[in-house]
Design a protein around this motif. Structure first.
Motif, PDB file in Angstrom:
ATOM      1  N   ASP A 114     -10.689 -10.436 -10.845  1.00  0.00           N
ATOM      2  CA  ASP A 114     -11.847  -9.666 -10.482  1.00  0.00           C
ATOM      3  C   ASP A 114     -12.529  -8.686 -11.603  1.00  0.00           C
ATOM      4  OD1 ASP A 114     -13.754  -8.656  -8.211  1.00  0.00           O
ATOM      5  OD2 ASP A 114     -12.403  -6.466  -8.649  1.00  0.00           O
ATOM      6  N   ARG A 115     -11.482  -7.795 -12.246  1.00  0.00           N
ATOM      7  CA  ARG A 115     -11.687  -6.912 -13.102  1.00  0.00           C
ATOM      8  C   ARG A 115     -12.370  -7.766 -14.383  1.00  0.00           C
ATOM      9  NH1 ARG A 115     -12.169  -2.065 -10.824  1.00  0.00           N
ATOM     10  NH2 ARG A 115     -10.043  -1.112 -10.150  1.00  0.00           N
TER      11      ARG A 115
ATOM     12  N   GLY B 202      -6.302  -2.724 -14.090  1.00  0.00           N
ATOM     13  CA  GLY B 202      -7.580  -1.751 -13.652  1.00  0.00           C
ATOM     14  C   GLY B 202      -8.498  -1.688 -14.869  1.00  0.00           C
TER      15      GLY B 202
ATOM     16  N   GLU C   8      -3.591   0.853 -10.920  1.00  0.00           N
ATOM     17  CA  GLU C   8      -2.772  -0.288 -11.116  1.00  0.00           C
ATOM     18  C   GLU C   8      -3.042  -0.739 -13.049  1.00  0.00           C
ATOM     19  OE1 GLU C   8      -2.280  -3.277  -8.685  1.00  0.00           O
ATOM     20  OE2 GLU C   8      -2.671  -2.185  -6.878  1.00  0.00           O
TER      21      GLU C   8
ATOM     22  N   LYS D  47      -2.386 -11.186  -4.681  1.00  0.00           N
ATOM     23  CA  LYS D  47      -3.095 -10.030  -4.828  1.00  0.00           C
ATOM     24  C   LYS D  47      -3.714  -9.291  -6.057  1.00  0.00           C
ATOM     25  CE  LYS D  47      -3.233  -5.288  -2.870  1.00  0.00           C
ATOM     26  NZ  LYS D  47      -4.479  -5.372  -2.202  1.00  0.00           N
ATOM     27  N   GLU D  48      -2.472  -9.082  -6.847  1.00  0.00           N
ATOM     28  CA  GLU D  48      -2.492  -8.667  -8.275  1.00  0.00           C
ATOM     29  C   GLU D  48      -3.315  -9.440  -9.322  1.00  0.00           C
ATOM     30  OE1 GLU D  48       1.283  -6.176  -9.082  1.00  0.00           O
ATOM     31  OE2 GLU D  48       1.678  -8.029  -8.427  1.00  0.00           O
TER      32      GLU D  48
ATOM     33  N   SER E 216      -5.564 -11.906  -8.306  1.00  0.00           N
ATOM     34  CA  SER E 216      -6.884 -11.705  -7.914  1.00  0.00           C
ATOM     35  C   SER E 216      -7.664 -10.368  -8.451  1.00  0.00           C
ATOM     36  CB  SER E 216      -7.308 -11.793  -6.589  1.00  0.00           C
ATOM     37  OG  SER E 216      -6.610 -12.984  -5.795  1.00  0.00           O
ATOM     38  N   ARG E 217      -6.841  -9.114  -8.398  1.00  0.00           N
ATOM     39  CA  ARG E 217      -7.320  -8.120  -9.063  1.00  0.00           C
ATOM     40  C   ARG E 217      -7.608  -8.219 -10.380  1.00  0.00           C
ATOM     41  NH1 ARG E 217      -7.494  -2.850  -7.286  1.00  0.00           N
ATOM     42  NH2 ARG E 217      -7.204  -1.306  -8.726  1.00  0.00           N
TER      43      ARG E 217
ATOM     44  N   LYS F 157       0.873  -1.305  -0.016  1.00  0.00           N
ATOM     45  CA  LYS F 157       0.082   0.096   0.095  1.00  0.00           C
ATOM     46  C   LYS F 157       0.796   1.324   0.058  1.00  0.00           C
ATOM     47  CE  LYS F 157      -3.706   2.180   2.527  1.00  0.00           C
ATOM     48  NZ  LYS F 157      -4.652   2.135   3.723  1.00  0.00           N
TER      49      LYS F 157
END
Length: 493
Positions: free
Chosen positions: A149-150, A175, A172, A142-143, A145-146, A90
């Motif tokens: 998710d997108r 996105g 990021e 984390k990335e 999953s991101r 973060k």
């Protein structure tokens, strides 16, 4: 940007299914232009130049994310931050973009010194093009999953405007760009399943798999529709053939009725007698009576005979000896493969007929009038489509789909339509059709292998497994045996 010699190497790699790869520590403007030129050249070869902009956007987005991942890794290491720590992550991301953009050359130099790379690969396998971007910065969970998710959220959006209005945070690479990429894929008929990201031994791979038969190029589809609609200008099956078809399909008709109708055509009568007296039937005595011959052949055999005879006459196969001989080799090989696999006699016979007719889409173009050709050119011009699309269609691009639609228009059996439509993409056929479709596909591959146009690695492994072919040596033995038998028996066709 690409020399003629480089173009030849690219075309050779496409033919032999060899990946075309560019590896760089920094994706410079020159490298971007080279990537763009290669993509344009490949899509032109596939006849899909009209979807170039959308696929180009997707590839650029994937490359941008790979570049950013390498820069992010260097940035975190230099600042003593751990990417797997939520607090460090973060903190690092709050200043990452501003710090790196203001001093990008410095961070690119650090990436090169650390041996970080971006590797872009173009790999054509039959009618599938795989675009892969690898970088040796492992994506975090984390990335990852991101990203997914997108992609999941992108399914719910119906337009770019909706995506822009709902996604405000683009801090990021995973996105808004990913969402737009999924929407771009939707526009050309693909789903988010065409995109996959994975990690192996510290290397992140992002792959875009383009099955060309699934890509929706609206201009090409429109031209195909026009071609099929214009088939009325190509002679239909002779009236006598159509009457025999009707009799075969009529449950109340007798063999005598069919024999009488066949007798009207002396050439067909001779063909029927020739087939009955061939080695295929192995009869002790020569048959000279047409009714006896028709009875021996049976309804299914007669159906296949008149389709073969009608296609040869209507589509002028006899005007192209090479195409007709190729079709016979594929038919002979497909039948042999089906029987060797212990498939039923009906499936083997459908494979034979599928082999005879699999290339009718190519034969059609020899029959298209100059007036119809001009009509297609006008349509292409009105839609701002490049001339090459017309050239590709008339050189045989998408001949499988065109041939299948014509076969449907001429009321061919479903089994033959399936063989024609999927003889380049066998895995797309229905489960119940795979016996004859797989046989026709592999028989057609054999012809390409013999001519040097196909290498072993390009053959679909599912089909090879279906026919119990384990390696290239086994393939060579089978092809050699079939080639020898065909040479001995082709005089009977």
């Amino acid at each position: 940007m690409i020399s003629e010699a480089q173009k030849e190497k690219i075309f050779s790699a496409l033919t032999k299914s060899i990946p075309i790869t560019i590896t760089t520590h920094k994706v410079s403007r020159d490298t971007e232009l080279r990537i763009e030129a290669i993509l344009e050249l490949i899509l032109s070869e596939f006849g899909l130049i009209e979807v170039h902009d959308k696929i180009s956007y997707c590839l650029k987005e994937i490359i941008t994310n790979a570049k950013k991942a390498n820069t992010k890794r260097i940035y975190f290491e230099k600042n003593g931050l751990r990417m797997d720590s939520p607090e460090d992550y973060k903190r690092g991301m709050t200043s990452f973009k501003e710090d790196t953009l203001s001093n990008i050359d410095y961070y690119l130099k650090l990436q090169e010194e650390a041996g970080l790379y971006v590797k872009i690969s173009f790999h054509a396998q039959g009618s599938v093009l795989m675009l892969t971007v690898r970088n040796n910065s492992e994506i975090s969970q984390k990335e990852l999953s991101r990203v997914y998710d997108r992609m999941a959220r992108a399914r719910t959006y119906h337009s770019m405007e909706e995506a822009f209005s709902e996604i405000l945070d683009d801090s990021e690479g995973a996105g808004l760009g990913i969402v737009i990429m999924v929407l771009m894929l939707k526009k050309i008929g693909l789903t988010e399943e065409a995109f996959e990201i994975s990690v192996n031994d510290g290397v992140t791979s992002a792959a875009l798999t383009l099955k060309m038969a699934d890509v929706r190029a609206e201009g090409i589809e429109l031209l195909i529709d026009e071609i099929v609609n214009g088939i009325d200008s190509i002679p239909q099956f002779p009236e006598n053939i159509r009457r025999i078809q009707d009799l075969i399909n009529d449950k109340d008709s007798s063999m005598t009725d069919i024999a009488k109708q066949i007798s009207i055509d002396p050439a067909m009568t001779a063909d029927v007698l020739k087939i009955v007296n061939s080695s295929q039937f192995m009869l002790p005595n020569k048959v000279e009576n047409l009714l006896s011959a028709v009875s021996l052949i049976g309804m299914k055999g007669l159906r296949d005979l008149i389709l073969r005879y009608g296609a040869q006459k209507t589509l002028k196969f006899e005007g192209s000896r090479k195409l007709w001989e190729h079709s016979h080799f594929v038919a002979f090989s497909a039948y042999s493969l089906a029987r060797a696999r212990r498939l039923s006699k009906d499936i083997a016979e459908d494979a034979f007929m599928g082999g005879i007719l699999h290339d009718i889409g190519k034969a059609v173009f020899a029959n298209i009038s100059a007036g119809l050709m001009t009509r297609f050119e006008k349509i292409a011009k009105s839609k701002s489509l490049p001339t090459k699309i017309i050239e590709d269609l008339f050189a045989g691009y998408n001949h499988a789909e065109i041939g299948a639609r014509i076969a449907e228009k001429w009321n061919f059996p479903d089994s033959l339509v399936s063989c024609i439509r999927y003889h380049h993409d066998p895995l797309k056929c229905k489960k119940g059709d795979k016996g004859y479709v797989f046989a026709v596909y592999l028989a057609n591959i054999f012809a390409g292998y013999l001519s040097g146009d196909i290498i072993f690695e390009q053959i679909d492994p599912t089909v090879l497994t279906f026919f119990h072919i384990n390696d290239e040596d086994e393939l060579k033995v089978i092809i050699s045996e079939l080639e020898g038998k065909f040479e001995r028996e082709k005089s009977t066709f």
